[in-house]
Design a protein around this motif. Structure first.
Motif, PDB file in Angstrom:
ATOM      1  N   GLN A 170      41.414 -21.793  32.182  1.00 52.59           N
ATOM      2  CA  GLN A 170      40.921 -21.527  30.835  1.00 52.59           C
ATOM      3  C   GLN A 170      39.565 -22.182  30.583  1.00 52.59           C
ATOM      4  OE1 GLN A 170      43.890 -22.358  27.857  1.00 52.59           O
ATOM      5  NE2 GLN A 170      45.404 -21.080  28.865  1.00 52.59           N
ATOM      6  N   ASP A 171      39.024 -22.813  31.597  1.00 48.60           N
ATOM      7  CA  ASP A 171      37.724 -23.456  31.493  1.00 48.60           C
ATOM      8  C   ASP A 171      36.651 -22.505  32.032  1.00 48.60           C
ATOM      9  OD1 ASP A 171      36.000 -25.922  31.129  1.00 48.60           O
ATOM     10  OD2 ASP A 171      35.693 -25.486  33.270  1.00 48.60           O
ATOM     11  N   TYR A 172      35.694 -22.176  31.173  1.00 52.81           N
ATOM     12  CA  TYR A 172      34.637 -21.223  31.526  1.00 52.81           C
ATOM     13  C   TYR A 172      33.866 -21.666  32.771  1.00 52.81           C
ATOM     14  CZ  TYR A 172      30.308 -18.552  31.206  1.00 52.81           C
ATOM     15  OH  TYR A 172      29.238 -17.753  31.495  1.00 52.81           O
ATOM     16  N   ASP A 173      33.447 -22.904  32.806  1.00 51.59           N
ATOM     17  CA  ASP A 173      32.649 -23.400  33.929  1.00 51.59           C
ATOM     18  C   ASP A 173      33.406 -23.320  35.249  1.00 51.59           C
ATOM     19  OD1 ASP A 173      30.446 -23.928  32.294  1.00 51.59           O
ATOM     20  OD2 ASP A 173      31.102 -25.980  31.888  1.00 51.59           O
ATOM     21  N   THR A 174      34.686 -23.635  35.223  1.00 47.01           N
ATOM     22  CA  THR A 174      35.516 -23.545  36.424  1.00 47.01           C
ATOM     23  C   THR A 174      35.611 -22.100  36.895  1.00 47.01           C
ATOM     24  OG1 THR A 174      36.810 -25.468  35.750  1.00 47.01           O
ATOM     25  CG2 THR A 174      37.819 -23.994  37.367  1.00 47.01           C
ATOM     26  N   ALA A 175      35.827 -21.193  35.969  1.00 43.36           N
ATOM     27  CA  ALA A 175      35.935 -19.770  36.310  1.00 43.36           C
ATOM     28  C   ALA A 175      34.637 -19.255  36.920  1.00 43.36           C
ATOM     29  CB  ALA A 175      36.301 -18.963  35.069  1.00 43.36           C
ATOM     30  N   VAL A 176      33.530 -19.567  36.295  1.00 42.19           N
ATOM     31  CA  VAL A 176      32.232 -19.087  36.782  1.00 42.19           C
ATOM     32  C   VAL A 176      31.887 -19.700  38.138  1.00 42.19           C
ATOM     33  CG1 VAL A 176      29.751 -19.099  36.308  1.00 42.19           C
ATOM     34  CG2 VAL A 176      31.365 -18.512  34.500  1.00 42.19           C
ATOM     35  N   LYS A 177      32.215 -20.959  38.334  1.00 38.52           N
ATOM     36  CA  LYS A 177      31.953 -21.605  39.626  1.00 38.52           C
ATOM     37  C   LYS A 177      32.724 -20.902  40.741  1.00 38.52           C
ATOM     38  CE  LYS A 177      32.176 -26.012  42.033  1.00 38.52           C
ATOM     39  NZ  LYS A 177      32.573 -27.420  41.979  1.00 38.52           N
ATOM     40  N   SER A 178      33.976 -20.585  40.488  1.00 40.67           N
ATOM     41  CA  SER A 178      34.785 -19.876  41.485  1.00 40.67           C
ATOM     42  C   SER A 178      34.216 -18.490  41.771  1.00 40.67           C
ATOM     43  CB  SER A 178      36.233 -19.749  41.017  1.00 40.67           C
ATOM     44  OG  SER A 178      36.838 -21.008  40.954  1.00 40.67           O
ATOM     45  N   PHE A 179      33.771 -17.807  40.720  1.00 36.84           N
ATOM     46  CA  PHE A 179      33.204 -16.475  40.896  1.00 36.84           C
ATOM     47  C   PHE A 179      31.906 -16.544  41.695  1.00 36.84           C
ATOM     48  CE2 PHE A 179      30.629 -12.824  39.531  1.00 36.84           C
ATOM     49  CZ  PHE A 179      31.484 -11.807  39.941  1.00 36.84           C
ATOM     50  N   LYS A 180      31.077 -17.537  41.441  1.00 31.90           N
ATOM     51  CA  LYS A 180      29.828 -17.684  42.188  1.00 31.90           C
ATOM     52  C   LYS A 180      30.097 -17.944  43.675  1.00 31.90           C
ATOM     53  CE  LYS A 180      26.730 -19.030  38.482  1.00 31.90           C
ATOM     54  NZ  LYS A 180      25.830 -20.043  37.940  1.00 31.90           N
ATOM     55  N   LEU A 181      31.118 -18.742  43.971  1.00 35.45           N
ATOM     56  CA  LEU A 181      31.492 -18.962  45.373  1.00 35.45           C
ATOM     57  C   LEU A 181      31.946 -17.655  46.018  1.00 35.45           C
ATOM     58  CD1 LEU A 181      33.405 -22.368  45.150  1.00 35.45           C
ATOM     59  CD2 LEU A 181      31.221 -21.936  46.300  1.00 35.45           C
ATOM     60  N   PHE A 182      32.712 -16.873  45.273  1.00 37.89           N
ATOM     61  CA  PHE A 182      33.166 -15.571  45.763  1.00 37.89           C
ATOM     62  C   PHE A 182      31.976 -14.662  46.057  1.00 37.89           C
ATOM     63  CE2 PHE A 182      33.915 -11.147  44.473  1.00 37.89           C
ATOM     64  CZ  PHE A 182      34.802 -10.756  45.467  1.00 37.89           C
ATOM     65  N   THR A 183      31.031 -14.561  45.129  1.00 32.97           N
ATOM     66  CA  THR A 183      29.897 -13.662  45.339  1.00 32.97           C
ATOM     67  C   THR A 183      28.988 -14.150  46.474  1.00 32.97           C
ATOM     68  OG1 THR A 183      28.599 -14.713  43.563  1.00 32.97           O
ATOM     69  CG2 THR A 183      29.897 -12.753  42.986  1.00 32.97           C
ATOM     70  N   LYS A 184      28.914 -15.440  46.657  1.00 28.71           N
ATOM     71  CA  LYS A 184      28.147 -15.985  47.781  1.00 28.71           C
ATOM     72  C   LYS A 184      28.780 -15.545  49.101  1.00 28.71           C
ATOM     73  CE  LYS A 184      26.279 -20.391  49.398  1.00 28.71           C
ATOM     74  NZ  LYS A 184      26.190 -21.829  49.103  1.00 28.71           N
ATOM     75  N   ARG A 185      30.096 -15.657  49.200  1.00 32.96           N
ATOM     76  CA  ARG A 185      30.814 -15.199  50.402  1.00 32.96           C
ATOM     77  C   ARG A 185      30.664 -13.691  50.578  1.00 32.96           C
ATOM     78  NH1 ARG A 185      35.326 -17.931  47.943  1.00 32.96           N
ATOM     79  NH2 ARG A 185      35.106 -20.129  48.397  1.00 32.96           N
ATOM     80  N   LEU A 186      30.744 -12.964  49.468  1.00 25.87           N
ATOM     81  CA  LEU A 186      30.643 -11.503  49.493  1.00 25.87           C
ATOM     82  C   LEU A 186      29.281 -11.064  50.035  1.00 25.87           C
ATOM     83  CD1 LEU A 186      32.052  -8.825  48.659  1.00 25.87           C
ATOM     84  CD2 LEU A 186      30.973  -9.089  46.413  1.00 25.87           C
ATOM     85  N   ARG A 187      28.219 -11.692  49.583  1.00 28.43           N
ATOM     86  CA  ARG A 187      26.871 -11.336  50.045  1.00 28.43           C
ATOM     87  C   ARG A 187      26.664 -11.683  51.522  1.00 28.43           C
ATOM     88  NH1 ARG A 187      25.018 -13.502  44.822  1.00 28.43           N
ATOM     89  NH2 ARG A 187      24.801 -11.722  43.453  1.00 28.43           N
ATOM     90  N   ARG A 188      27.306 -12.739  51.968  1.00 32.84           N
ATOM     91  CA  ARG A 188      27.214 -13.074  53.394  1.00 32.84           C
ATOM     92  C   ARG A 188      27.924 -12.026  54.243  1.00 32.84           C
ATOM     93  NH1 ARG A 188      28.922 -19.165  52.975  1.00 32.84           N
ATOM     94  NH2 ARG A 188      26.994 -20.062  52.189  1.00 32.84           N
ATOM     95  N   LYS A 189      29.054 -11.570  53.745  1.00 35.18           N
ATOM     96  CA  LYS A 189      29.872 -10.600  54.481  1.00 35.18           C
ATOM     97  C   LYS A 189      29.260  -9.200  54.420  1.00 35.18           C
ATOM     98  CE  LYS A 189      33.966  -9.310  56.244  1.00 35.18           C
ATOM     99  NZ  LYS A 189      34.488  -9.779  57.488  1.00 35.18           N
ATOM    100  N   LEU A 190      28.776  -8.797  53.262  1.00 30.79           N
ATOM    101  CA  LEU A 190      28.254  -7.447  53.039  1.00 30.79           C
ATOM    102  C   LEU A 190      26.840  -7.554  52.470  1.00 30.79           C
ATOM    103  CD1 LEU A 190      31.448  -6.174  51.213  1.00 30.79           C
ATOM    104  CD2 LEU A 190      30.893  -5.844  53.622  1.00 30.79           C
ATOM    105  N   GLU A 191      25.866  -7.495  53.333  1.00 34.41           N
ATOM    106  CA  GLU A 191      24.482  -7.737  52.927  1.00 34.41           C
ATOM    107  C   GLU A 191      23.980  -6.775  51.858  1.00 34.41           C
ATOM    108  OE1 GLU A 191      22.045  -7.869  56.378  1.00 34.41           O
ATOM    109  OE2 GLU A 191      23.173  -9.510  57.271  1.00 34.41           O
ATOM    110  N   ASP A 192      24.399  -5.523  51.899  1.00 38.66           N
ATOM    111  CA  ASP A 192      23.884  -4.530  50.950  1.00 38.66           C
ATOM    112  C   ASP A 192      24.839  -4.289  49.777  1.00 38.66           C
ATOM    113  OD1 ASP A 192      25.837  -3.271  52.423  1.00 38.66           O
ATOM    114  OD2 ASP A 192      24.773  -1.360  52.539  1.00 38.66           O
TER     115      ASP A 192
END
Length: 94
Positions: free
Chosen positions: A12-34
């Motif tokens: 329920q903490d916004y900062d925690t949620a966004v931090k997790s999402f940013k880690l996910f998108t970082k992994r996603l961009r590494r895996k799928l460049e385009d």
């Protein structure tokens, strides 16, 4: 495809949620460049955050193989998109 990222815990903490999402998108961009996506943050009735994404991927199986392992905070739900009208309704909902 439509992707919903839900937390295992009751985040329920916004900062925690966004931090997790940013880690996910970082992994996603590494895996799928385009990779391209549109994402929105939504609050569930119980107060927990979750994310909705519209992702440029060929099909649900691709997502299961490549996207699901990248969200390490909980559950991933994937639905293939085959109708433009559904896409518009989905975006309007979120």
């Amino acid at each position: 495809m439509f992707v919903t990222l839900t937390f295992r815990e009751n985040v329920q903490d916004y900062d925690t949620a966004v931090k997790s999402f940013k880690l996910f998108t970082k992994r996603l961009r590494r895996k799928l460049e385009d990779v391209r996506y549109i994402a929105t943050l939504e609050i569930q009735q119980r107060g927990a955050y979750h994310f909705h994404l519209l992702l440029n991927a060929p099909d649900a199986q691709f997502g299961l193989d490549n996207v699901v392992p990248l969200w390490q905070s909980g559950i991933v739900d994937i639905v293939s998109v085959d109708d433009t009208k559904k896409v518009l309704l989905y975006i309007r909902k979120t």
